[in-house]
Design an enzyme around this catalytic site. Structure first.
Site, PDB file in Angstrom:
ATOM      1  N   HIS H  22       0.838  -1.206   0.000  1.00 30.60           N
ATOM      2  CA  HIS H  22       0.000   0.000   0.000  1.00 30.60           C
ATOM      3  C   HIS H  22       0.876   1.260   0.000  1.00 30.60           C
ATOM      4  CE1 HIS H  22      -3.266   2.502   2.269  1.00 30.60           C
ATOM      5  NE2 HIS H  22      -3.130   2.871   1.021  1.00 30.60           N
ATOM      6  N   ASP H  30       9.187   5.315 -20.488  1.00 26.07           N
ATOM      7  CA  ASP H  30       9.320   5.145 -21.939  1.00 26.07           C
ATOM      8  C   ASP H  30      10.784   4.858 -22.304  1.00 26.07           C
ATOM      9  OD1 ASP H  30      10.761   7.615 -22.259  1.00 26.07           O
ATOM     10  OD2 ASP H  30       8.865   8.712 -22.413  1.00 26.07           O
ATOM     11  N   ASP H  64      -4.448   3.091  -5.230  1.00 24.99           N
ATOM     12  CA  ASP H  64      -4.636   3.627  -3.877  1.00 24.99           C
ATOM     13  C   ASP H  64      -5.791   4.628  -3.866  1.00 24.99           C
ATOM     14  OD1 ASP H  64      -4.390   4.511  -1.298  1.00 24.99           O
ATOM     15  OD2 ASP H  64      -2.275   5.018  -1.455  1.00 24.99           O
ATOM     16  N   MET H  74       3.479  12.546 -16.914  1.00 27.38           N
ATOM     17  CA  MET H  74       4.461  13.606 -17.138  1.00 27.38           C
ATOM     18  C   MET H  74       3.933  14.554 -18.232  1.00 27.38           C
ATOM     19  SD  MET H  74       8.333  13.445 -18.654  1.00 27.38           S
ATOM     20  CE  MET H  74       9.253  12.594 -17.376  1.00 27.38           C
ATOM     21  N   TYR H 110      10.519  13.381 -12.283  1.00 28.69           N
ATOM     22  CA  TYR H 110      11.814  12.760 -11.974  1.00 28.69           C
ATOM     23  C   TYR H 110      11.963  12.559 -10.458  1.00 28.69           C
ATOM     24  CZ  TYR H 110      13.889  13.300 -16.674  1.00 28.69           C
ATOM     25  OH  TYR H 110      14.186  13.179 -18.001  1.00 28.69           O
ATOM     26  N   TYR H 128       6.713  11.834 -23.861  1.00 30.24           N
ATOM     27  CA  TYR H 128       5.965  12.151 -22.625  1.00 30.24           C
ATOM     28  C   TYR H 128       4.966  11.052 -22.290  1.00 30.24           C
ATOM     29  CZ  TYR H 128       8.225  16.624 -22.434  1.00 30.24           C
ATOM     30  OH  TYR H 128       9.156  17.584 -22.325  1.00 30.24           O
ATOM     31  N   ASN H 130       5.511   8.602 -19.953  1.00 32.67           N
ATOM     32  CA  ASN H 130       5.778   7.990 -18.655  1.00 32.67           C
ATOM     33  C   ASN H 130       4.566   8.056 -17.721  1.00 32.67           C
ATOM     34  OD1 ASN H 130       8.749   7.616 -19.097  1.00 32.67           O
ATOM     35  ND2 ASN H 130       8.594   9.838 -19.389  1.00 32.67           N
TER      36      ASN H 130
END
Lengths: 140, 140, 140, 140, 140, 140, 140, 140, 140, 140
Positions: H22, H30, H64, H74, H110, H128, H130
């Site tokens: 949890h 990518d 969650d 991102m 990041y 982009y 990710n």
């Protein structure tokens, strides 16, 4: 054993010498030095003294001439300096390297040793016999 | 270094001696012996000769008295035996152990070495200087 | 087992003693000590008590005479000191080493133990039985 | 240390006992036994004798009742049997396990030991003190 | 499997319990707990619930009586406490140990877990079922 | 890099040369040789050709003079031999070693390579460029 | 060796190039650079020079065009720049990548190298020959 | 391959998903993402795109619902958002999980990635692309 | 824990199931089985019984339909067969797999187990409860 | 990802291709192949099919032209051959390599696979889709 490699240089010691670069330091530690608890990798040389190792290593290791000192000894703080220093000076002079020698007290030596690339754990029994060598550039 | 432990005995060599049991064999191999390709674990002792190691080891290692031989030398097949054997005999006699010595030719020695518990790779430069020791029982 | 090496000294313990240098410390920890969570490497000695180990170790380990204390005990903070201290004092005196003993409370002992070279995890059942030994220089 | 676990049982020994299954054998080897060169994994028990270990192990290890023998001793080939056997018999009887004892000569014992699951390297100093135990089934 | 060792205790769990010392803590973590990212070593107990593990562990693990709490539960912050706490209390009482129970909120529990000696990753599906046990001293 | 060690000799290659003993063989394998599937340890020398390595190695490696051949080449089975052999012969002659050269066909070479101590995986692009060297004894 | 992969690229170097991502930096270090003591993983390229490696790597490695510099050289602080820079410029231009070159002094270069993804330890003998390349995005 | 496990899920990826708890986060990175230099363990998924992995993972991974966001993308900082986001939204909706989506800029992404439990190194070529997923609680 | 993965399946067990291929066999071994001494890798499942594992595994593992038997039980050699077989038959039938069941005696079972891909060491207490499953092909 | 390296080639697969030599074989195994139990090292390629891998690999891997066959397929023993063979033939022809194709039955294929250098475990779902490639010599 090989031709042209002194027998006191073990495979592990040779690998360390080859992998070191400009500015890296190696400690030749006497038999009472706490080599294994200082952090850098340890190469064991049980049964050997420092003079014979120093002599052998200087066949291969150039000393750093860009800095103010490239050989560092541990001072005993007494007027009478460790007798083994005479051996060291003779060996260093015979090496053909340009020697820049410094002496430091025990605790400053410890601090330098903790940042070295490698510590060689010898069985040298002379007191205050520890030496640090700073590697230089190979001239082609 | 410790009190009562000769400095030529490295931590690895001591561990091997302690772990060997009754009937296990250890080879003290000279600097030209192909120690690393024979199979048993190798303890390196670069820079050291066999007489000083033999003398140190016999402080701790009992020799086997249940068998016909407990020290085996590699014979050069010549009338004039390897001069280092004289050193070995003196050291063996001084050890207080009951010595049962045998000599074998090079290839029989190789076969025995391949079944040993450990090979100590020394830098002994004498020819035909290899020795096998067979561990005995500790008398209490 | 070897001649001249007490049987309570395991190969791992002997290696640690040999690798320690001047100023390194070893903790003989009782059976309730949290040896594995303190950081230093642990040598196990399950089933053994501290007096027999202390006695055996002092055959080989010189104590440090350059410092104010080389044997440190964990104090129970009571008027009546741990009975096992009597054993320790007898063993220490019999060792021939120059003993400089200090006692510290439990938490100061913990702090010292975290910086030791090694912790020996014994099965000593006596309370407040922990001991720290500081290694000295081998006299040649 | 834990409640209900004798202190001579190390974490490694307990793990081995738990992982063994029906028919697997464990060797309690005396201090001269060549434990490390026989092949099976070795659990070290330096400083300990076999009787205390045998007694502790039998709290947990059921013996195999499906076979003709579940306890094997190394015979000295003499009329007068090893005195430590009396201790073993007393401990085995007190264990509540159904004992089926066999004795074999030294070399047959060696052959069995090479096929065991584990060898416990004790410091037992009595001669011909080696024991093999064959694990049985846990009765629920 | 062994006699007198509950089958939910794996070899790895037993080793951890044996190696812990006075003051070390073990977390019994439910199936949703992020056990693997908290830092301490993890012992997996997939498929098992916490009550059966708690019951088994308390056969061996003494609780610390020198401190203000030796069992710590994760509170759900609600009036109605997690029903599994009733199981825990029954098991703790039956253990014969002197229980000193504390409850903390989720994030304080997380902070304690990160400093524990070990986290047991169970598959307990009850919510807020995590438990910390603090090891005490074995009474001889 | 070190003084007096040619730069084509990597730390791993030097270690292998130092550990080899009398009679051990090293294969200098060209870029198409199946070095990694033959069994012996492999030292990679990507980007390097065999002549420069052969030249460098012979500064240190004595060749075996006790046997009928100490340099073995892989024959192409044609009248016109691999041109690189001319380089090899020049380098071998310049080494000062006593050369005993043999040529074998591809499959006999493979059998020898499988028993070698080490295979150096070069990027030599010449065909039939593989070489085996047999180590001799260091003359003192 | 493979088709379309220059032979100076070792399997380890290729793996590093493949695993690097946008913004990761690789150092091509000359033969005197202290590559092994700086922290990042080291790929050895003993015997090779930097120009041939730089040329080979740029077949595969895109340079970062999102930043102000993607190629960083170590400046000698003299009016006369290292002659090898001419080789580098020619190779960089021929690569087809959009080059953004920066020069920094020796110590700033060291700081950058310590944060790199990998250091390639070449045997380049030219002075001030070190290069850092910053990986960009693969255009699809 | 198994029944009911999509083939894009490798054994290593499945193990990571099972071990996460949890609040732990997984990054689907990518093909240009510097996955190997960010610190968390990396699971490689060379040749695969993110949509097929996202779809497969959501068969097993609950998100969650205790936090404000459980899916983090991102952002490219442009008005026109990455086209692959449309695929992601469709897959997320189809998963049956309660999605709480957030977008962050490259550098905040990041920072989050450096604290994740695992980074999956895909070969996704979309820019982009990710994604971070935050694991929730399994409902029983 | 994950959605759609039964909690008795540990990460290690799942990895094994995924890596097995057509014709590979997995042994579900009861708590007395000598799992660790048979050779194949062992996945521990301490505290778990075989029926719950068998049921869970068959959600994922297809059985081999190209052979004469894909489920092998260890026969007790008595008229009254192990009661747990009734559980197994019910679970196997409910799995939807095409079952081809064979029974073999204890020693033939041992021989098969030694060639299996993996042995799962459960804590099943029923006697003669061991099962071998042979993996089939995933139908797409 | 890199320029000029297809994204289905992972770092591990590239390393294997580079280390293979003349005559070494690589198996592209479908998703049901028992890759992990055959002995050779396994490179996983979960989620990928064989045609895309075959196409990518042939950019780099030369096929052996010194032998009678360099591509080996597993035959289904039926008149109607596996449809994926058509894809393979097209890809092989497009590669520019000189193809020498052989088909063998399942069990002969198994025997060849056990002696291969590497097995790539793909997720190819087509039946009888396994391929062996024999590496040739790189033409310079």
């Amino acid at each position: 054993m090989l031709k042209n490699i002194p027998k006191v240089i073990s495979p592990d010691l040779m690998a360390v010498l080859m992998k070191m670069g400009h500015g890296d330091e190696i400690v030749l530690a006497d038999g009472n030095f706490p080599a294994e608890s200082f952090g850098p990798q340890v190469v064991r040389a049980d049964g050997l003294g420092i003079p014979e190792l120093l002599d052998a290593i200087l066949n291969f290791l150039p000393l750093d001439t860009f800095v103010d000192e490239n050989v560092i000894l541990m001072d005993n703080g007494k007027e009478e300096k460790p007798p083994i220093w005479e051996d060291y000076k003779r060996i260093l002079e015979a090496s053909g390297e340009k020697i820049k020698l410094k002496t430091v007290d025990r605790f400053e030596f410890y601090n330098l040793a903790k940042k070295a690339y490698c510590i060689v754990a010898t069985s040298e029994t002379a007191l205050y016999a520890n030496v640090i060598l700073k590697k230089g550039v190979v001239e082609i």
